[in-house]
Scaffold this active site. Structure first.
Site, PDB file in Angstrom:
ATOM      1  N   TYR A  81       8.900   7.557 -10.141  1.00 41.39           N
ATOM      2  CA  TYR A  81       9.012   7.915  -8.732  1.00 41.39           C
ATOM      3  C   TYR A  81       7.636   7.883  -8.065  1.00 41.39           C
ATOM      4  CZ  TYR A  81      10.146  10.541  -4.508  1.00 41.39           C
ATOM      5  OH  TYR A  81      10.301  10.928  -3.205  1.00 41.39           O
ATOM      6  N   SER A 140       5.990   9.536   0.222  1.00 37.15           N
ATOM      7  CA  SER A 140       6.235  10.892  -0.256  1.00 37.15           C
ATOM      8  C   SER A 140       4.883  11.539  -0.485  1.00 37.15           C
ATOM      9  CB  SER A 140       7.008  10.820  -1.581  1.00 37.15           C
ATOM     10  OG  SER A 140       7.000  12.059  -2.250  1.00 37.15           O
TER      11      SER A 140
END
Length: 85
Positions: A19, A6
């Site tokens: 995350y 990401s």
């Protein structure tokens, strides 16, 4: 092998610590596997997409057409292409 990282891997967001850490781990794992399996001619890569526009993201990021929230502005300012996916 293709892993999904990401943009949080490279520029962590606030309030999303777990995350960001998990995506950084994916990046590290990908690099380690790539080095380890290179001699066997096995390619290992990761894709790191940025923000995608969806109903959930519109609530906290806004849209380019309707106006961005302050958080959306910060994301766009750190996005090389200057747009959402």
């Amino acid at each position: 092998m293709i892993n999904f990282a990401s943009m949080n891997t490279y520029c962590p967001l606030t309030r999303c610590f777990a995350y960001a850490m998990s995506k950084a781990a994916i990046s590290n794992l990908t690099q380690s596997f790539a080095a380890y399996y290179a001699t066997a001619n096995i390619k290992i890569n990761a894709i790191a997409p940025g923000f995608m526009v969806n109903e959930r993201s519109k609530n906290y990021l806004g849209t380019v057409e309707e106006g961005l929230t302050p958080r959306g502005e910060a994301v766009i300012n750190h996005t090389p292409m200057g747009r959402f996916g």
